[in-house]
Design a protein around this motif. Structure first.
Motif, PDB file in Angstrom:
ATOM      1  N   GLU A 294       0.844  -1.210   0.000  1.00  0.00           N
ATOM      2  CA  GLU A 294       0.000   0.000   0.000  1.00  0.00           C
ATOM      3  C   GLU A 294       0.872   1.249   0.000  1.00  0.00           C
ATOM      4  OE1 GLU A 294      -3.894  -1.455   2.511  1.00  0.00           O
ATOM      5  OE2 GLU A 294      -2.078  -0.985   3.597  1.00  0.00           O
ATOM      6  N   VAL A 295       2.014   1.178   0.698  1.00  0.00           N
ATOM      7  CA  VAL A 295       2.918   2.340   0.724  1.00  0.00           C
ATOM      8  C   VAL A 295       3.466   2.577  -0.689  1.00  0.00           C
ATOM      9  CG1 VAL A 295       5.025   3.321   1.719  1.00  0.00           C
ATOM     10  CG2 VAL A 295       3.537   1.915   3.147  1.00  0.00           C
ATOM     11  N   GLU A 296       3.843   1.491  -1.372  1.00  0.00           N
ATOM     12  CA  GLU A 296       4.357   1.630  -2.751  1.00  0.00           C
ATOM     13  C   GLU A 296       3.274   2.219  -3.660  1.00  0.00           C
ATOM     14  OE1 GLU A 296       7.301   1.607  -3.423  1.00  0.00           O
ATOM     15  OE2 GLU A 296       8.385   0.098  -2.234  1.00  0.00           O
ATOM     16  N   GLU A 297       2.032   1.767  -3.481  1.00  0.00           N
ATOM     17  CA  GLU A 297       0.928   2.315  -4.298  1.00  0.00           C
ATOM     18  C   GLU A 297       0.793   3.812  -4.070  1.00  0.00           C
ATOM     19  OE1 GLU A 297      -2.794   0.220  -3.546  1.00  0.00           O
ATOM     20  OE2 GLU A 297      -1.778  -1.672  -4.044  1.00  0.00           O
ATOM     21  N   TYR A 298       0.876   4.221  -2.792  1.00  0.00           N
ATOM     22  CA  TYR A 298       0.793   5.651  -2.473  1.00  0.00           C
ATOM     23  C   TYR A 298       1.926   6.399  -3.180  1.00  0.00           C
ATOM     24  CZ  TYR A 298       0.756  10.006   0.126  1.00  0.00           C
ATOM     25  OH  TYR A 298       0.722  11.343   0.456  1.00  0.00           O
ATOM     26  N   ARG A 299       3.137   5.840  -3.115  1.00  0.00           N
ATOM     27  CA  ARG A 299       4.309   6.513  -3.707  1.00  0.00           C
ATOM     28  C   ARG A 299       4.107   6.711  -5.208  1.00  0.00           C
ATOM     29  NH1 ARG A 299       9.085   5.782  -0.057  1.00  0.00           N
ATOM     30  NH2 ARG A 299      10.061   7.116  -1.574  1.00  0.00           N
ATOM     31  N   GLU A 300       3.541   5.691  -5.867  1.00  0.00           N
ATOM     32  CA  GLU A 300       3.329   5.816  -7.316  1.00  0.00           C
ATOM     33  C   GLU A 300       2.366   6.955  -7.626  1.00  0.00           C
ATOM     34  OE1 GLU A 300       2.257   1.926  -8.919  1.00  0.00           O
ATOM     35  OE2 GLU A 300       4.140   1.190  -8.023  1.00  0.00           O
ATOM     36  N   LYS A 301       1.353   7.106  -6.755  1.00  0.00           N
ATOM     37  CA  LYS A 301       0.345   8.152  -6.991  1.00  0.00           C
ATOM     38  C   LYS A 301       0.836   9.537  -6.578  1.00  0.00           C
ATOM     39  CE  LYS A 301      -3.676   5.235  -6.330  1.00  0.00           C
ATOM     40  NZ  LYS A 301      -4.226   4.631  -5.152  1.00  0.00           N
ATOM     41  N   HIS A 302       1.872   9.590  -5.711  1.00  0.00           N
ATOM     42  CA  HIS A 302       2.335  10.881  -5.170  1.00  0.00           C
ATOM     43  C   HIS A 302       3.844  11.037  -5.326  1.00  0.00           C
ATOM     44  CE1 HIS A 302      -1.428   9.895  -3.058  1.00  0.00           C
ATOM     45  NE2 HIS A 302      -1.642  11.197  -3.038  1.00  0.00           N
ATOM     46  N   PRO A 303       4.330  11.114  -6.575  1.00  0.00           N
ATOM     47  CA  PRO A 303       5.782  11.251  -6.738  1.00  0.00           C
ATOM     48  C   PRO A 303       6.268  12.550  -6.075  1.00  0.00           C
ATOM     49  CG  PRO A 303       4.633  11.568  -8.845  1.00  0.00           C
ATOM     50  CD  PRO A 303       3.598  11.152  -7.857  1.00  0.00           C
ATOM     51  N   GLY A 304       7.438  12.503  -5.488  1.00  0.00           N
ATOM     52  CA  GLY A 304       7.987  13.714  -4.839  1.00  0.00           C
ATOM     53  C   GLY A 304       7.625  13.825  -3.375  1.00  0.00           C
ATOM     54  N   THR A 305       6.716  12.960  -2.911  1.00  0.00           N
ATOM     55  CA  THR A 305       6.352  12.989  -1.481  1.00  0.00           C
ATOM     56  C   THR A 305       7.350  12.142  -0.690  1.00  0.00           C
ATOM     57  OG1 THR A 305       4.007  13.311  -1.944  1.00  0.00           O
ATOM     58  CG2 THR A 305       4.543  12.365   0.197  1.00  0.00           C
ATOM     59  N   LEU A 306       7.849  12.723   0.381  1.00  0.00           N
ATOM     60  CA  LEU A 306       8.790  12.011   1.251  1.00  0.00           C
ATOM     61  C   LEU A 306       7.978  11.147   2.224  1.00  0.00           C
ATOM     62  CD1 LEU A 306      12.013  12.340   1.889  1.00  0.00           C
ATOM     63  CD2 LEU A 306      11.146  13.396   3.977  1.00  0.00           C
ATOM     64  N   VAL A 307       8.313   9.870   2.309  1.00  0.00           N
ATOM     65  CA  VAL A 307       7.554   8.990   3.200  1.00  0.00           C
ATOM     66  C   VAL A 307       8.335   8.813   4.499  1.00  0.00           C
ATOM     67  CG1 VAL A 307       6.480   6.724   3.473  1.00  0.00           C
ATOM     68  CG2 VAL A 307       6.502   7.828   1.218  1.00  0.00           C
ATOM     69  N   VAL A 308       7.737   9.316   5.578  1.00  0.00           N
ATOM     70  CA  VAL A 308       8.373   9.239   6.901  1.00  0.00           C
ATOM     71  C   VAL A 308       7.605   8.218   7.731  1.00  0.00           C
ATOM     72  CG1 VAL A 308       9.035  10.498   8.986  1.00  0.00           C
ATOM     73  CG2 VAL A 308       9.073  11.662   6.770  1.00  0.00           C
ATOM     74  N   ALA A 309       8.342   7.244   8.252  1.00  0.00           N
ATOM     75  CA  ALA A 309       7.684   6.196   9.051  1.00  0.00           C
ATOM     76  C   ALA A 309       8.103   6.294  10.507  1.00  0.00           C
ATOM     77  CB  ALA A 309       8.061   4.818   8.520  1.00  0.00           C
TER      78      ALA A 309
END
Ligand code: 13P
Ligand code: SF4
Length: 301
Positions: free
Chosen positions: A93-108
């Motif tokens: 699901e995180v990868e899916e989000y990344r594909e839809k939101h390029p340029g967004t930094l994912v902080v966990a």
């Protein structure tokens, strides 16, 4: 021999170090070589270089120890001790989000599985999240996962607009504003400390929102004598032990993380005897999961 004596003897034979989280049972904290919050335990795992680490905490914490200390055998005394919040974010699901939101930094938040850490850019803990997010450029788009409460509390405090994953800690989410109001009425003059995994409406009523390590430091250094503690009940053991002249009031009803309580002295004894259950991670997963943790530790050494 008592159970504690048997554990001490086996620990010596195995040349093992016992690390325990602040929420574990009192008897576990008492036999541990080091008790701490997620950040402190990560640092300890990275630097201790022990051949055997017995990690008393939920699974993602033991995984973090393995990620940072691959040469050590990391034993997790009760494999059913997991963190439901960590399981709320799935790497696909995180990868899916990344594909839809390029340029967004994912902080966990560090409360994520090793698998999910492979899909993120940067990790943080409740002890350093504020500093870490504040250090990122204001225009940087960020997804914060998995804890929406911690993310909201950071958005409010830092005036950010991070996207929030809909995860939550079932234990801290049970704390309601009315519990804080009732405790304040019962113990006027006591300072209220809560964990930032609590709802924003709860944090608003508190004097401080701190990691468990932050709370322990705060009560040690504070001139105040009485505190209402809005986090998992297990922390009161260490608080009271380290500050015998101060008074700590738990919230009512008591806040308990059932998973942290699963690890017993018998589990610790058996895992040292059998050298199992062990945390094992495929090397590619371990390396990929280490990258966001390394970035965190480099940003805030
Ligand atoms: P700390 O890092 O503050 O110890 O928090 C870990 C945790 O799981 C809180 O619920
Ligand atoms: Fe996970 Fe909540 Fe337990 Fe912490 S208190 S380990 S976040 S379930």
């Amino acid at each position: 021999m008592t159970l504690e004596e048997e554990i001490t003897e086996l620990k010596r034979q195995r040349n093992a170090v016992i690390l325990a989280h602040n929420y574990t049972r009192p008897e576990i904290q008492d036999i541990a070589d080091f008790v701490g919050d997620s950040l402190e335990l990560s640092r300890k795992a990275a630097e201790c270089r022990a051949p055997v680490i017995v990690f008393c905490g939920v699974r993602f914490m033991a995984e973090t120890a393995k990620i940072l200390s691959p040469e050590s055998t990391v034993l997790h005394p009760n494999p059913s001790s997991g963190c439901p919040m960590a399981d709320m974010a799935d790497p696909r699901e995180v990868e899916e989000y990344r594909e839809k939101h390029p340029g967004t930094l994912v902080v966990a938040y560090v409360n994520t599985t090793a698998a999910t850490k492979t899909a993120v850019d940067l990790c943080c803990t409740s002890g350093n999240a504020e500093k870490l997010i504040a250090s990122l450029p204001p225009e940087q788009k960020i997804l914060f996962l998995p804890d929406a409460n911690l993310g909201s509390n950071l958005n409010i405090k830092l005036n950010r607009h991070m996207d929030l994953w809909p995860g939550y800690c079932p234990t801290h989410n049970r704390i309601m504003p009315e519990h804080i109001l009732a405790a304040k009425e019962k113990h006027p003059g006591a300072l209220v400390l809560v964990h930032p995994e609590c709802l924003p409406a709860v944090v608003r009523l508190a004097d401080q929102a701190l990691s468990t390590g932050g709370m322990l430091k705060y009560v040690r250094e504070s001139a105040h004598r009485a505190f209402i503690i809005g986090t998992e009940y297990g922390i009161l053991h260490r608080m009271q032990k380290e500050n015998p002249d101060k008074t700590f009031y738990p919230l009512e009803p008591a806040v308990v993380c059932p998973n942290m309580k699963k690890i017993t002295l018998e589990d610790v004894l058996f895992c040292l005897r059998d050298m199992a259950p062990e945390i094992e991670l495929p090397e590619d997963v371990r390396r990929a999961a280490k990258a966001p943790i390394d970035r965190m530790l480099e940003a805030l050494p």
